[in-house]
Design an enzyme around this catalytic site. Structure first.
Site, PDB file in Angstrom:
ATOM      1  N   GLU A  34      -1.486  -4.929 -10.364  1.00  0.00           N
ATOM      2  CA  GLU A  34      -2.396  -4.342  -9.291  1.00  0.00           C
ATOM      3  C   GLU A  34      -3.594  -3.989 -10.084  1.00  0.00           C
ATOM      4  O   GLU A  34      -3.843  -3.744 -11.105  1.00  0.00           O
ATOM      5  CB  GLU A  34      -1.773  -2.802  -9.166  1.00  0.00           C
ATOM      6  CG  GLU A  34      -2.426  -1.978  -8.010  1.00  0.00           C
ATOM      7  CD  GLU A  34      -2.019  -0.662  -7.933  1.00  0.00           C
ATOM      8  OE1 GLU A  34      -0.989  -0.369  -8.344  1.00  0.00           O
ATOM      9  OE2 GLU A  34      -2.775   0.040  -7.252  1.00  0.00           O
ATOM     10  N   ARG A 260      10.920  -2.158 -19.838  1.00  0.00           N
ATOM     11  CA  ARG A 260       9.468  -2.451 -20.014  1.00  0.00           C
ATOM     12  C   ARG A 260       9.232  -2.135 -21.648  1.00  0.00           C
ATOM     13  O   ARG A 260       9.890  -1.520 -22.484  1.00  0.00           O
ATOM     14  CB  ARG A 260       8.552  -1.361 -19.307  1.00  0.00           C
ATOM     15  CG  ARG A 260       8.901  -0.021 -20.086  1.00  0.00           C
ATOM     16  CD  ARG A 260       8.099   1.151 -18.826  1.00  0.00           C
ATOM     17  NE  ARG A 260       6.672   1.039 -18.824  1.00  0.00           N
ATOM     18  CZ  ARG A 260       5.982   0.730 -17.747  1.00  0.00           C
ATOM     19  NH1 ARG A 260       6.397   0.599 -16.592  1.00  0.00           N
ATOM     20  NH2 ARG A 260       4.617   0.944 -18.102  1.00  0.00           N
ATOM     21  N   LYS A 270      -1.797   2.289 -17.409  1.00  0.00           N
ATOM     22  CA  LYS A 270      -3.333   2.153 -16.910  1.00  0.00           C
ATOM     23  C   LYS A 270      -3.557   3.371 -16.656  1.00  0.00           C
ATOM     24  O   LYS A 270      -5.005   3.934 -16.836  1.00  0.00           O
ATOM     25  CB  LYS A 270      -3.387   1.360 -15.777  1.00  0.00           C
ATOM     26  CG  LYS A 270      -3.081  -0.422 -16.207  1.00  0.00           C
ATOM     27  CD  LYS A 270      -3.216  -1.214 -14.967  1.00  0.00           C
ATOM     28  CE  LYS A 270      -2.018  -1.283 -14.164  1.00  0.00           C
ATOM     29  NZ  LYS A 270      -1.985  -2.083 -13.425  1.00  0.00           N
TER      30      LYS A 270
END
Ligand code: ATP
Ligand code: MG
Length: 563
Positions: A34, A260, A270
């Site tokens: 994204e 992850r 982020k």
């Protein structure tokens, strides 16, 4: 690429089986960032996995921007993401896609859902929707708008698109099951009204599709075979499958989740990294202390070392925290092989060789990398006045200190044996300002013909021929191994390390370093690996970032573990 033949993990096993059984004959993956921030080292794991799998099975990996939230996204991020993926060594050719390119198709898919009686316009407020949704232990309640007629739904949805309503007045929801034990299946919102311009579609849309609706359909439109994502999407998989099954798409990718990457002493999110940038805690997304790809690139980490690291940590279904030392180990391992070595003095004190001719400068030969003879040799100037590191001298040496001290003989690397004869101090401060030594001309190159041994070897730089540089020493950005650990009243930013950056000016460095271009890696002997800063370095005043120290505790830990 040397290392894309990564070790076999459970995902590669699934794919190999699919090829063997004939379920697929061609593999297609995608990396779907994204564009709401810069990529970090966690994304590198996903990039190496998705692109690595495509390379491994002779398939293809698309780069797809998941750009469905215009209020947080920006072209700056799109550009940085492309640069970072390329830097890591991967290529998507012309397969650069944007979810926003599918907005028309996605709208049509939503209309189809409405027509099938599988979606409805809901006019509850956000707060009411949350209230009706129930909890993990209680089922939700049906929205009073759930049974609107297909015609009414179509009409309202068209009006939502036409911009008739204000933000939040209505949403489009999938009609699934308000009592599902999986909260994601309790009539999730699939479209919301947002009167916000999009960085690619401009003002065309006043409604935007939600992630869960967009992602699976984008995968299907691109004929992705395996949609690989992180574990937190495990509970979204039933919705992923429901959308594709309900719409009967001709392609139904398989979603596979993996754990992850978490790294200690930093944060990989982020949302949090943006706080560090906007709060001025770092100099930008590419601050060399940041775990962003642009930050570690500027720090001097090499793409190869990142790929090796991702290979080493492997892929699994279990969440864990990887030790930062393992990342540093991978960086050292690569730089040890490839970085040329130089001498630089970070905390200089002058040495005068009193028996060395006044106007002589010799060119002594030094090895560029003892690990790799093909990297050759270079000449290093030597004359009567030199700089050595203050830490390499002690007036009263403690036990096991084998470097220079009064009366002691040491080797100057690649040069001569010298013996300290006298120490000159500043009258007022008592600080040592000069160390007077004699040298043995018979030890040229750093070896004595009579077999006399010295215990210490120190580095040096010729005072008259050196360059001066700024050296930036970086340490961990956080003092806590898990800055996100939940504690009352404590924010992760409270753990920022106040000493994560130390700037040293006017450090004497070997003249040969002037030929290194910005971004180049090198080793300063006995000091660590450094790289020429890509932003601030100038030919007249170079700037070096310390990439990593030479100390290799990970190797020690590994050795200890093996015992
Ligand atoms: P962040 O939490 O930092 O915002 P994100 O998951 O929202 O990350 P995206 O741009 O949506 O960021 O991620 C693109 C891809 O990278 C996704 O497939 C995501 O699962 C993966 N990814 C993100 N963070 C990690 C991580 N720490 N380890 C492995 N993969 C990750
Ligand atoms: Mg995300």
């Amino acid at each position: 690429m040397s290392n894309h033949e990564a070790s076999y993990d459970f995902i590669r096993e699934i794919i190999a089986d699919d090829l063997k059984s004939g379920k697929h004959s061609f593999i297609k993956t995608r990396f779907p960032p994204e564009p709401n921030g810069y990529l970090h080292i966690g994304h590198a794991k996903s990039i190496c996995l998705n692109f690595g799998i495509a390379l491994h099975f002779n398939g293809l990996c698309n780069l797809r921007f998941d750009d469905t939230n215009p209020s947080k996204e920006d072209v700056e991020y799109v550009e940085s993401i492309k640069e970072d993926v390329r830097w890591l060594g991967f290529d998507w050719d012309d397969r650069e896609y944007y979810a926003s390119d599918y907005f028309d198709q996605l709208f049509e898919f939503a209309v189809q859902l409405v027509r099938k009686g599988k979606a409805y316009v809901c006019s509850l407020s956000q707060e009411q929707i949350r209230e009706y949704r129930g909890t993990l232990t209680e089922p939700g309640r049906n929205s009073p708008y759930r049974d609107r007629s297909i015609e009414e739904n179509l009409d309202l949805f068209q009006k939502m698109k036409a911009g008739v309503f204000k933000d939040g007045e209505h949403v489009l929801r999938a009609k699934i099951d308000m009592a599902s034990p999986n909260m994601n299946m309790r009539d999730p919102t699939i479209y919301r009204i947002k009167h916000v311009a999009h960085h690619r579609t401009g003002d065309k849309w006043s409604i935007y599709p939600m992630y869960d609706f967009t992602h699976c359909l984008s995968d299907a439109l691109e004929k992705i075979t395996h949609s690989i994502c992180t574990l937190e999407f495990e509970n979204n998989r039933p919705l992923y499958d429901w959308v594709l099954d309900t719409l009967e798409t001709d392609c139904h990718p398989q979603q596979i989740e993996f754990a992850r990457l978490n790294l200690n002493y930093t944060v990989l999110s982020k949302r949090r990294l943006i706080q560090l940038v906007e709060g001025g805690h770092v100099s930008g997304w590419d601050d060399p202390r940041m775990p962003t790809l642009s930050g570690i690139k500027r720090r001097g980490y090499t793409p190869e070392s990142i790929r090796n690291f991702c290979d080493r940590i492997g892929v699994s279904k279990r969440d864990s925290i990887v030790d930062m030392e393992l990342l540093e180990f991978s960086v050292r391992e690569d730089l040890n092989r490839h970085a040329p070595r130089f001498m630089a003095v970070l905390n200089p004190v002058k040495v005068v060789i009193v028996n060395y001719p006044e106007n002589l400068t010799e060119e002594l030969e030094a090895v560029n990398n003892p690990e790799d003879a093909s990297m050759g040799k270079r000449k290093v100037p030597f004359s009567r006045e030199l700089y050595i590191d203050r830490d390499d001298f002690r007036e009263t040496p403690p036990k096991k200190f084998f470097r220079l001290s009064p009366g002691r003989e040491v080797r100057l690397r690649y040069a001569y044996y010298i013996t300290c004869r006298e120490v000159i101090k500043d009258k007022d401060t008592g600080e040592i300002i000069e160390i007077r030594c004699i040298y043995d001309p018979e030890t040229r190159g750093g070896w004595s013909k009579d077999g006399r041994k010295v215990k210490g070897t120190i580095h040096w730089v010729c005072a008259s021929q050196c360059l001066r540089a700024q050296v930036r020493l970086y340490d961990r950005l956080f003092t806590a191994s898990n800055p996100l650990e939940k504690k009352d009243g404590v924010d992760f930013k409270d753990y920022l390390n106040p000493n994560s950056l130390e700037v040293l000016d006017d450090c004497p460095i070997e003249p040969g370093l002037k030929d290194l271009s910005p971004g180049s890696n090198c080793q300063f002997e006995r000091q660590g690996y450094f790289c020429v800063d890509i932003k601030d370095s100038r030919p007249e005043y170079p700037v070096f970032n310390r990439t990593v120290t030479l100390r290799d505790t990970w190797a020690k830990i590994e050795r200890r573990g093996k015992k």
